[in-house]
Design a protein around this motif. Structure first.
Motif, PDB file in Angstrom:
ATOM      1  N   GLY A  50       4.266   0.993   4.531  1.00 42.33           N
ATOM      2  CA  GLY A  50       5.660   0.759   4.169  1.00 42.33           C
ATOM      3  C   GLY A  50       5.916   0.668   2.677  1.00 42.33           C
ATOM      4  O   GLY A  50       7.068   0.589   2.247  1.00 42.33           O
ATOM      5  N   ALA A  83       1.824   4.497   4.877  1.00 40.51           N
ATOM      6  CA  ALA A  83       1.781   3.966   6.242  1.00 40.51           C
ATOM      7  C   ALA A  83       2.069   2.473   6.279  1.00 40.51           C
ATOM      8  O   ALA A  83       2.589   1.960   7.271  1.00 40.51           O
ATOM      9  N   ARG A 131       6.963   7.027   1.266  1.00 43.96           N
ATOM     10  CA  ARG A 131       6.486   5.732   1.770  1.00 43.96           C
ATOM     11  C   ARG A 131       5.133   5.940   2.427  1.00 43.96           C
ATOM     12  O   ARG A 131       4.931   6.909   3.172  1.00 43.96           O
ATOM     13  N   ARG A 174       9.275   8.696   4.846  1.00 41.48           N
ATOM     14  CA  ARG A 174       7.895   8.737   5.348  1.00 41.48           C
ATOM     15  C   ARG A 174       7.383  10.166   5.461  1.00 41.48           C
ATOM     16  O   ARG A 174       6.267  10.477   5.019  1.00 41.48           O
ATOM     17  N   THR A 175       8.177  11.056   6.052  1.00 40.10           N
ATOM     18  CA  THR A 175       7.691  12.425   6.272  1.00 40.10           C
ATOM     19  C   THR A 175       7.489  13.182   4.969  1.00 40.10           C
ATOM     20  O   THR A 175       6.628  14.061   4.881  1.00 40.10           O
ATOM     21  N   TYR A 230       6.168   1.952  -1.274  1.00 40.87           N
ATOM     22  CA  TYR A 230       6.506   3.198  -1.955  1.00 40.87           C
ATOM     23  C   TYR A 230       5.273   3.770  -2.651  1.00 40.87           C
ATOM     24  O   TYR A 230       4.438   3.035  -3.178  1.00 40.87           O
ATOM     25  N   THR A 231       5.180   5.089  -2.648  1.00 37.32           N
ATOM     26  CA  THR A 231       4.078   5.791  -3.306  1.00 37.32           C
ATOM     27  C   THR A 231       4.479   6.178  -4.732  1.00 37.32           C
ATOM     28  O   THR A 231       5.632   6.026  -5.135  1.00 37.32           O
ATOM     29  N   ASP A 250       0.025  10.142  -3.772  1.00 39.88           N
ATOM     30  CA  ASP A 250      -0.122   9.392  -2.526  1.00 39.88           C
ATOM     31  C   ASP A 250      -0.443   7.919  -2.753  1.00 39.88           C
ATOM     32  O   ASP A 250      -0.356   7.120  -1.822  1.00 39.88           O
TER      33      ASP A 250
END
Length: 459
Positions: free
Chosen positions: A177, A175, A173, A168-169, A179-180, A138
């Motif tokens: 915007g 919150a 990405r 996103r889901t 990248y994780t 995350d």
């Protein structure tokens, strides 16, 4: 009044003020005086209102995450001259960075003495992990220039949609915007690899071949599965008019062990997943022990705590995983009735699965009564009871000291009992702190009590 750790002078406004704001927000906060020379001489500003507006605008548009809530901007008369005073508190969403540069050393600044300097990657990672203590997948990726060719093709082949909404889901990405780390793991920029080595005989003395697989984790999973299938030999026996084929390793067991190693490993560690193939067994060594709160008995009973829940969810959507917590059961079922058992070895920081070669066992049953034993020194201390097949190994608790041990022991002696408290005092990263604590527990210099967030340590 002089410049220092929490004070900065600016003769006039310029957009470079953003670096100082970022540095203060990432460190201990501070105050910027616009209208004062570096030597402390007050020269003032010609239009204090205009300077204030420009400061607020450049910080709002040029710094991420939003730092405005931790910033105040006002004007004061100092030595009869109008001076703009910008006060910045330490933010709660570190690291703050220049929006045009990203979460890289050239975009993240920290305060050192009276200077604002680029943060090292280690400092950036430390800030990310301290903020919220979230799952590694995350956290914000240090690399933001990512491509997802393999992921898009794989989703398309399974009839699944993939676009901005899915980014996103699925957790690729955040919150804000960005990248994780999950996105990086599934992109072509993934830095983690899987190494496969084939040895002659039953020891690591002689290499026959080796291969390293890189790229998206989805690509690695497919490529390694195909490679292991090629290495998985077949023995044929003819009985009358019928021929019976037996693979060295049950294909389903091989597949489950590989997928488990990819989905459940600790990606905060930078090492590779290692697969070693001997004449008599195949080993898969994956970094990361059991998640906190899970025991060896729980794991063998089918209990599952997802270390990487978003990654596991994607593999589940792609039907690489049929159900959570069934992998070990399937591996064991594949060996039922064969006279052999797979072995699962655990330490605080690693997990090793050993699959016996069924054809080797049949061919050497008369001369080697215990062929499932891999002739290799095992880890000195196990986080769980050692399986019976390995009970005859002699182990030693003599291990070299890790860098940083003295600092951790000093923090414990000063009264710190939790990992978070020790990490705050020492300034070490989450991974380094956990590694040292695990090492001290394994060498019996620390005692660990409790589970999950209630874990405590004492000398």
């Amino acid at each position: 009044m002089v410049e220092g750790m929490r004070v900065e002078f600016k003769r006039e406004y310029s957009e470079t003020i953003r670096k100082t704001v970022v540095a203060f927000a990432n460190t201990e906060g501070g105050t910027i005086y616009i209208g004062i020379e570096d030597d402390g001489r007050v020269v003032g500003v010609s239009d204090a209102d205009d300077v204030q507006k420009r400061v607020i605008s450049t910080c709002r548009d040029g710094i991420a995450p939003d730092v405005i809530q931790f910033l105040s901007c006002d004007s004061k008369m100092i030595d009869n001259q109008p001076v703009v005073v910008v006060e910045i508190q330490r933010g709660t969403a570190c690291p703050y960075y220049l929006a045009g540069k990203g979460i890289r050393p050239e975009g993240v600044y920290v305060r050192r003495g009276s200077a604002s300097i680029p943060a090292s990657q280690a400092e950036i990672l430390h800030m990310i992990r301290v903020t919220g203590d979230a799952h590694y997948e995350d956290e914000r990726s240090l690399e933001q220039a990512l491509s997802f060719t393999t992921l898009e093709q794989t989703f398309a082949a399974h009839g699944l949609a993939f676009g901005p909404a899915q980014l996103r889901t699925l957790g690729l990405r955040a919150a804000d915007g960005e990248y994780t780390n999950l996105a990086r793991l599934l992109s072509e920029a993934c830095t983690h690899t899987i190494k496969v080595a084939v040895f002659q005989g039953t020891t690591k003395t002689i290499f026959k071949r080796r291969q390293e697989f890189s790229g998206s984790l989805l690509q690695q999973a497919a490529d390694v599965a195909d490679y292991l299938d090629l290495l998985n030999g077949t023995r044929s026996e003819v009985h009358g008019l019928r021929r019976a084929d037996t693979r060295d390793y049950p294909p389903e067991a091989l597949r489950e062990a590989l997928i488990n190693a990819i989905v459940h490993r600790e990606y905060a560690f930078s090492g590779s997943t290692l697969i070693s193939l001997y004449d008599n067994a195949l080993e898969i060594l994956s970094l990361g022990g059991l998640p906190e709160g899970l025991t060896y008995a729980d794991m063998m009973a089918g209990a599952s705590i997802q270390r990487n829940p978003h990654l596991a969810n994607i593999f589940y959507r792609l039907e690489y995983i049929e159900a959570y917590g069934t992998g070990i059961r399937k591996i064991r079922e594949c060996y039922q009735g064969t006279g052999a058992e797979p072995t699962f070895l655990l330490t605080d920081n690693a997990c090793k699965v050993i699959l016996p070669n069924l054809n080797y066992l049949r061919e050497h049953a008369a001369t080697q009564p215990t062929p499932t034993t891999v002739h290799e020194p095992q880890p000195a201390t196990y986080a769980t009871p050692l399986p019976a097949a390995y009970a005859t190994h002699t182990v030693s608790n003599t291990q070299p000291a890790l860098p940083g041990e003295k600092a951790v022991l000093a923090a414990l002696a000063a009264g710190c009992t939790t990992r978070r408290a020790i990490q705050t005092v020492t300034g070490f990263s989450l991974t380094k702190t956990r590694n040292i604590l695990s090492h001290l527990v394994s060498t019996q210099r620390l005692q660990r009590t409790g589970r999950g967030r209630n874990v405590q340590y004492k000398l």
